[in-house]
Design a protein around this motif. Structure first.
Motif, PDB file in Angstrom:
ATOM      1  N   ALA A  57       0.853  -1.189   0.000  1.00 43.79           N
ATOM      2  CA  ALA A  57       0.000   0.000   0.000  1.00 43.79           C
ATOM      3  C   ALA A  57       0.887   1.237   0.000  1.00 43.79           C
ATOM      4  N   VAL A  58       0.300   2.367  -0.385  1.00 48.81           N
ATOM      5  CA  VAL A  58       0.974   3.658  -0.279  1.00 48.81           C
ATOM      6  C   VAL A  58       0.001   4.664   0.311  1.00 48.81           C
ATOM      7  N   LEU A  59       0.564   5.698   0.937  1.00 42.99           N
ATOM      8  CA  LEU A  59      -0.255   6.741   1.564  1.00 42.99           C
ATOM      9  C   LEU A  59       0.276   8.107   1.136  1.00 42.99           C
ATOM     10  N   PRO A  60      -0.423   8.814   0.236  1.00 39.98           N
ATOM     11  CA  PRO A  60      -0.017  10.175  -0.123  1.00 39.98           C
ATOM     12  C   PRO A  60      -0.212  11.081   1.091  1.00 39.98           C
ATOM     13  N   ALA A  61       0.810  11.830   1.474  1.00 37.37           N
ATOM     14  CA  ALA A  61       0.681  12.621   2.693  1.00 37.37           C
ATOM     15  C   ALA A  61       1.692  13.753   2.710  1.00 37.37           C
ATOM     16  N   ASN A  62       1.390  14.748   3.540  1.00 39.40           N
ATOM     17  CA  ASN A  62       2.337  15.823   3.810  1.00 39.40           C
ATOM     18  C   ASN A  62       2.347  16.107   5.305  1.00 39.40           C
ATOM     19  N   ALA A  63       3.480  16.578   5.789  1.00 36.69           N
ATOM     20  CA  ALA A  63       3.625  16.932   7.196  1.00 36.69           C
ATOM     21  C   ALA A  63       3.260  18.392   7.398  1.00 36.69           C
ATOM     22  N   ASP A  64       2.545  18.669   8.488  1.00 32.46           N
ATOM     23  CA  ASP A  64       2.193  20.032   8.876  1.00 32.46           C
ATOM     24  C   ASP A  64       2.390  20.118  10.386  1.00 32.46           C
ATOM     25  N   GLY A  65       3.579  20.465  10.795  1.00 33.45           N
ATOM     26  CA  GLY A  65       3.907  20.428  12.215  1.00 33.45           C
ATOM     27  C   GLY A  65       3.876  18.997  12.713  1.00 33.45           C
ATOM     28  N   THR A  66       3.089  18.734  13.748  1.00 28.77           N
ATOM     29  CA  THR A  66       2.974  17.373  14.284  1.00 28.77           C
ATOM     30  C   THR A  66       1.802  16.604  13.684  1.00 28.77           C
ATOM     31  N   ALA A  67       1.167  17.186  12.660  1.00 26.94           N
ATOM     32  CA  ALA A  67       0.060  16.505  11.979  1.00 26.94           C
ATOM     33  C   ALA A  67       0.523  15.942  10.648  1.00 26.94           C
ATOM     34  N   LEU A  68       0.051  14.752  10.333  1.00 28.00           N
ATOM     35  CA  LEU A  68       0.239  14.173   9.010  1.00 28.00           C
ATOM     36  C   LEU A  68      -1.086  14.299   8.271  1.00 28.00           C
ATOM     37  N   ASN A  69      -1.060  14.977   7.128  1.00 30.60           N
ATOM     38  CA  ASN A  69      -2.280  15.179   6.342  1.00 30.60           C
ATOM     39  C   ASN A  69      -2.242  14.307   5.105  1.00 30.60           C
ATOM     40  N   SER A  70      -3.375  13.677   4.809  1.00 28.05           N
ATOM     41  CA  SER A  70      -3.405  12.796   3.638  1.00 28.05           C
ATOM     42  C   SER A  70      -4.462  13.246   2.615  1.00 28.05           C
ATOM     43  N   HIS A  71      -4.187  14.138   1.711  1.00 34.01           N
ATOM     44  CA  HIS A  71      -3.020  14.985   1.525  1.00 34.01           C
ATOM     45  C   HIS A  71      -3.544  16.408   1.491  1.00 34.01           C
ATOM     46  N   GLY A  72      -2.831  17.375   2.028  1.00 25.97           N
ATOM     47  CA  GLY A  72      -3.333  18.731   2.116  1.00 25.97           C
ATOM     48  C   GLY A  72      -3.646  19.398   0.798  1.00 25.97           C
TER      49      GLY A  72
END
Length: 313
Positions: A57-72
């Motif tokens: 599997a893969v998870l598109p994501a970006n980091a925003d401080g201590t939050a992981l967003n999938s995807h902002g």
């Protein structure tokens, strides 16, 4: 079964795209060539999940401080899984994700689930895993979707628009005149909503060049003048309307009505779903009833786009 999580790196792009194209629920919006067009705005922290050394599997994501967003920067972007994904495996995937994310300093995951209309095979294992992890729904947007093989008839207002368009002799054709489309779209959004398109003209040209069979534009023409336009993101079994624009003349002559009829009747007849996109604002709390009604008059009915918050502490 040994499940391992690693952070995506640029050298993994080919493996990512090959996997996504064969997945149960990936669309071209989640290929790296699309995701990375606005990489300068997001700190990418996409993840690749392997089982016994093979990509699971893969998870598109970006980091925003201590939050992981999938995807902002995307409409959706949850776990993209292969055909071997099962409910039991997904529970293990989420345990492995937690084991990776907590030591990395993440305290929560903001998760945009991929709506079922974009699935090639049933792929809601992640929804169950989120429930098991105690995640909460924090946003629900409502879209309007036509079931193409079983589509409902146009409402009377759209039938009237279609008659006007035919009487006016409008011509519907595919176009690559992005300048004309963006001038029309920008004017409409500015006049009606004091807003601008999410994509700049340069960005939509870039994406259309990268994905010419996926990013398409259809216009209603009065002579040589484009008076209405729809920008389409072709996601295989689901066709997504990204933008709708119409001048005053286009609205008077039923330009959008004729484009939608043409797409359903001649271009995308073999598809499962035709999705107009969301009609909600304010994190899903406000329904634009006029916009929703316009879409429903084409025979569309509601599909939800949901977002979850998974607390890791």
């Amino acid at each position: 079964m040994a499940i391992e999580v690693q952070r995506y790196a640029a050298e993994n792009a080919t493996d990512w795209d090959v996997f996504l194209k064969a997945s149960k629920n990936g669309t071209f919006l989640l290929q790296r060539g699309f995701m990375d067009y606005h990489a300068d705005r997001f700190q990418d922290h996409s993840l690749m999940i392997h089982e016994d050394g093979k990509l699971l599997a893969v998870l598109p994501a970006n980091a925003d401080g201590t939050a992981l967003n999938s995807h902002g920067g995307l409409t959706y972007g949850g776990v993209i899984s292969g055909t071997k994904m099962s409910a039991e495996r997904m529970l293990m995937v989420f345990e492995a994700l937690a084991a990776y994310l907590r030591p990395a300093g993440f305290t929560e995951v903001n998760y945009k689930a991929i709506p079922y209309i974009y699935h090639r095979q049933p792929a809601d294992e992640d929804i169950y895993a989120l429930f098991r992890q105690g995640a909460q729904v924090v946003r629900t947007d409502v879209s309007a979707t036509i079931a193409v093989p079983r589509r409902l008839p146009f409402g009377s207002g759209k039938k009237d628009g279609l008659r006007k368009a035919r009487k006016a002799g409008l011509e519907i054709r595919e176009s690559t005149d992005w300048s004309a489309c963006w001038a029309l779209l920008s004017q409409v959004l500015d006049d009606r909503h004091n807003a601008q398109p999410v994509h700049s003209e340069a960005e939509i040209r870039l994406l259309a060049d990268r994905f010419p069979d996926r990013v398409r534009m259809f216009g209603a023409f009065d002579g040589d003048q484009m008076i209405s336009a729809l920008v389409i993101f072709d996601c295989s079994q689901t066709v997504h309307v990204q933008y709708i624009a119409s001048s005053d003349l286009g609205r008077q002559k039923g330009g959008v009505d004729m484009i939608v009829h043409y797409l359903l009747d001649a271009v995308f007849t073999g598809r499962a779903w035709f999705d107009f996109g969301i009609s909600t604002t304010d994190q899903g709390q406000a329904l634009n009833t006029g916009l929703a009604k316009q879409k429903e008059m084409f025979g569309a009915r509601s599909t939800v786009y949901q977002q979850y918050r998974w607390q890791l502490i």
